[in-house]
Design a protein around this motif. Structure first.
Motif, short mmCIF file in Angstrom:
data_model
loop_
_atom_site.label_atom_id
_atom_site.label_comp_id
_atom_site.label_asym_id
_atom_site.label_seq_id
_atom_site.Cartn_x
_atom_site.Cartn_y
_atom_site.Cartn_z
N VAL A 71 0.84 -1.20 0.00
CA VAL A 71 0.00 0.00 0.00
C VAL A 71 0.88 1.25 0.00
N GLY A 108 2.43 2.04 -3.29
CA GLY A 108 1.47 2.50 -4.27
C GLY A 108 1.09 3.95 -4.09
N THR A 109 0.40 4.23 -3.00
CA THR A 109 -0.16 5.57 -2.87
C THR A 109 -0.03 6.18 -1.49
N LEU A 153 -5.04 3.24 8.43
CA LEU A 153 -5.44 3.12 7.02
C LEU A 153 -6.95 3.00 6.89
N ARG A 159 -9.13 5.53 4.64
CA ARG A 159 -9.30 4.64 3.50
C ARG A 159 -9.39 5.37 2.16
N ASP A 160 -10.10 6.49 2.15
CA ASP A 160 -10.33 7.17 0.87
C ASP A 160 -9.26 8.20 0.55
N TRP A 161 -8.15 8.15 1.29
CA TRP A 161 -7.08 9.09 0.96
C TRP A 161 -6.31 8.59 -0.24
N GLY A 162 -5.81 9.53 -1.01
CA GLY A 162 -5.00 9.16 -2.17
C GLY A 162 -4.10 10.31 -2.55
N LEU A 163 -3.39 10.12 -3.64
CA LEU A 163 -2.53 11.19 -4.14
C LEU A 163 -3.34 11.99 -5.14
N ARG A 164 -3.36 13.28 -4.94
CA ARG A 164 -4.13 14.11 -5.87
C ARG A 164 -3.20 15.12 -6.55
N TYR A 165 -3.25 15.11 -7.85
CA TYR A 165 -2.40 16.02 -8.63
C TYR A 165 -3.25 17.13 -9.23
N GLY A 166 -2.70 18.30 -9.28
CA GLY A 166 -3.40 19.40 -9.92
C GLY A 166 -4.08 20.33 -8.94
N THR A 167 -3.99 20.03 -7.63
CA THR A 167 -4.65 20.90 -6.66
C THR A 167 -3.90 22.20 -6.49
#
Lengths: 288, 141
Positions: free
Chosen positions: A48, A51-52, A85, A89-97
């Motif tokens: 995990v 990955g992210t 985790l 759970r719904d956390w992720g990598l966000r691009y463009g913010t």
């Protein structure tokens, strides 16, 4: 662990995780941890993380150290990461913010049992993480400056790699920004900026020469590239002649002009920037 | 995109023989065997044969393999970037027509499944918010 109690952090920093023999509390005596289950749980977490989830890299680095003889308190720490985790759970990598790009490095100074520091870095592109590492350093740092400086060395190597990759992808616009490394230790930044003479950093020189893994060498390579960056950067020769792709783009004129200016002008305060020709020369030097 | 029965596309460099599978031809004489014309699943060299095949395909379509990551191919002319993981492909391009171009070329060379917009790759879920110009990668599992 699906409905485990949620928790806000992956790691309890108040209690230190120690190897088995030194922490034989009551639970550790009675309850045994099946080693396969422990290792497989840590392995899943590792997947995990790669990955992210850069946020659990440090915690995983800690529990990973007890893979060979896990005790109950180590198992609790592993479960805590799962609880964290679950909560995120719904956390992720966000691009463009945002337009934040660049590298950030840090180190805990001698927090581990063996007093080796853990150093890490993360590189952001458009506000999202693209590359991260948390790793126990090979040698013991005698000061925070040293620990952070070693972490910065690791991050610099990553910059070398990232620059070549971005160059290949044709993402020239991001190269300059991603080559900015940020540290939070004034001492380490000072040494990075001016490696000439620091009496209290001399032992790094000596220690690392001895180990043939010289930070100073790497630093000298940086200095070398600064001094010789009037040379045109070396481009890797494309081996495949069958391709009709256009010749590899060279540096635009503006960048080329800038590299002719004296060193002092390209260095913003508190940011260690690498010169334009850095990656290729660095890459070639590192390969030796 | 996804390549159907990817390993069956591989070309064998060496002669390999296998026992005649049960029920193929009852009347074959004992001591006979089949020679494999192309790669099949389970061979030691199948993954490599497949990789060679797809590598040649990309090179033939003006892609350059990244020196940093051998599963990354870049076509500078058309600005197409693609990632390969065995039989899974991720395509990216600045213009939709270039995506269509490589998709058509791939479908001509191999039997492909088009999975449309990228949602999952190697267990990572990818969501895009085009209005906000944001991209999120996560693993909700």
């Amino acid at each position: 662990m699906n409905d485990a109690r949620p928790i806000a952090t992956p790691l309890d920093l108040d209690t230190k995780l120690l190897a088995g023999t030194k922490t034989d509390g009551e639970d550790n005596q009675i309850k045994s941890v099946p080693i396969e289950a422990y290792q497989s749980a840590v392995g899943s977490l590792m997947y995990v993380m790669l990955g992210t989830r850069p946020d659990i890299a440090y915690a995983i680095g800690l529990v990973n150290q007890f893979n060979h003889s896990p005790r109950w308190n180590h198992w609790l720490a592993v479960k805590r990461i799962f609880r964290y985790l679950g909560a995120t759970r719904d956390w992720g990598l966000r691009y463009g913010t945002s337009n934040v790009s660049g590298g950030y490095s840090d180190a805990d100074w001698g927090a581990g049992e063996d007093r080796k520091s853990v150093g890490g870095f993360v590189f952001l592109l458009k506000g999202g993480a693209i590359s991260w590492t948390s790793k126990k350093q090979n040698s013991i740092a005698l000061s925070t400056t040293e620990a952070e400086y070693m972490a910065m060395t690791q991050a610099t190597k990553e910059i070398g790699w990232l620059r070549v990759l971005l160059d290949e992808l044709g993402a020239f616009a991001h190269i300059e920004q991603l080559s900015q490394l940020h540290g939070d230790n004034q001492g380490a930044l000072a040494v990075a900026r001016n490696p000439e003479y620091h009496a209290r950093m001399k032992h790094i020189d000596i220690q690392h020469h001895q180990q043939k893994r010289s930070l100073l060498l790497i630093r000298r390579r940086c200095v070398l590239t600064q001094a010789t960056h009037l040379l045109r950067p070396m481009r890797p020769v494309r081996p495949d002649l069958r391709c009709n792709a256009p010749p590899h783009p060279t540096l635009p004129d503006a960048t080329w002009q800038r590299s002719l200016r004296p060193e002092a002008t390209w260095r913003p305060p508190y940011v260690w920037t690498t010169p334009d020709s850095f990656s290729h020369r660095f890459f070639l030097l590192m390969r030796r | 995109m996804d390549v159907k029965t990817a390993f069956l596309n591989g070309e064998l460099q060496e002669g390999i023989y296998m026992e005649i599978p049960e029920g193929v031809r009852e009347d074959t004489e004992p001591g006979f065997a089949c020679q494999l014309v192309k790669a099949i699943y389970g061979l030691r060299q199948s993954p490599r044969a497949w990789y060679q095949k797809i590598h040649t395909f990309f090179i033939g379509h003006q892609f350059l393999r990244s020196t940093q990551d051998y599963s990354l191919y870049i076509n500078h002319e058309r600005k197409v970037i693609l990632l390969v993981y065995v039989d899974d492909l991720v395509l990216g391009a600045a213009h939709l027509e270039d995506i269509r171009w490589i998709k058509a070329a791939l479908s001509k060379a191999f039997e492909m499944t088009d999975l449309n917009v990228l949602k999952v790759f190697l267990g990572l879920e990818i969501t895009r918010d085009r209005s906000q110009r944001q991209l999120t990668i996560h693993q909700q599992r």
